[in-house]
Design an enzyme around this catalytic site. Structure first.
Site, PDB file in Angstrom:
ATOM      1  CD  GLU A  49      -5.691  -2.842   3.976  1.00 30.16           C
ATOM      2  OE1 GLU A  49      -5.533  -1.607   4.090  1.00 30.16           O
ATOM      3  OE2 GLU A  49      -4.832  -3.660   4.338  1.00 30.16           O
ATOM      4  CG  LEU A  97      -6.906 -12.724  10.531  1.00 36.30           C
ATOM      5  CD1 LEU A  97      -8.206 -13.006   9.789  1.00 36.30           C
ATOM      6  CD2 LEU A  97      -5.978 -13.899  10.436  1.00 36.30           C
ATOM      7  NE  ARG A  98      -3.305  -3.627   6.439  1.00 41.11           N
ATOM      8  CZ  ARG A  98      -2.062  -3.535   5.942  1.00 41.11           C
ATOM      9  NH1 ARG A  98      -1.049  -4.113   6.553  1.00 41.11           N
ATOM     10  NH2 ARG A  98      -1.834  -2.850   4.833  1.00 41.11           N
ATOM     11  CE  LYS A  99       4.498  -9.485  10.032  1.00 43.40           C
ATOM     12  NZ  LYS A  99       5.426  -9.480  11.131  1.00 43.40           N
ATOM     13  CB  VAL A 102      -0.796  -7.385   3.712  1.00 44.77           C
ATOM     14  CG1 VAL A 102       0.085  -6.457   2.912  1.00 44.77           C
ATOM     15  CG2 VAL A 102      -2.226  -6.885   3.713  1.00 44.77           C
TER      16      VAL A 102
END
Length: 141
Positions: A49, A97-99, A102
């Site tokens: 983020e 990696l964010r997906k 989250v």
């Protein structure tokens, strides 16, 4: 003239040492406990983020081309020479990696040490330095 919210960028960059410390600590003493896994997951999420928020602020403030994805944010700031290729490469993996962090958290392997946990502390430090240097070069020169 550009409008770059330096205070917001600095505030986010100032969070990176703690995130890096958490990741470094997890990597150094990993036992695979649930608490460690959740802490690592949150630190990776915060790192993603912060990096994408700062990247977006730079893209908006310096009127760079619009990003089509989180990974594209990294690509744009690397192309614009905000960050080096060496820093961009692991940050692309972090953005990807964010997906999972989250949206697919129900299948995240919490008991496993993620390979980025050991690598990211140095990368996040370099990211912060390179962004600060870019801002100084573009706005204070």
């Amino acid at each position: 003239m550009y409008y770059v919210n330096r205070e917001s960028i600095r505030s986010r960059l100032d969070c990176l040492p703690e995130v890096g410390e958490a990741l470094s600590g997890a990597a150094a003493s990993w036992k695979g406990t649930l608490i460690e896994g959740l802490a690592q997951e949150r630190a990776l999420h915060l790192a993603a983020e912060i990096v994408t928020d700062v990247g977006n602020a730079l893209i908006d403030g310096f009127l760079m081309r619009d990003a089509s994805s989180y990974e594209d944010i990294i690509e744009i700031i690397a192309t614009e020479k905000v960050i080096s290729g060496e820093v961009a490469e692991p940050l692309r993996r972090l953005a990807a990696l964010r997906k999972r962090l989250v949206q697919e958290y129900d299948s995240w392997p919490r008991r496993e040490l993620h390979p980025l946990s050991a690598e990211l502390p140095a990368v996040l430090n370099a990211f912060s330095t390179q962004v600060s240097d870019y801002l100084h070069q573009e706005l204070d020169a």
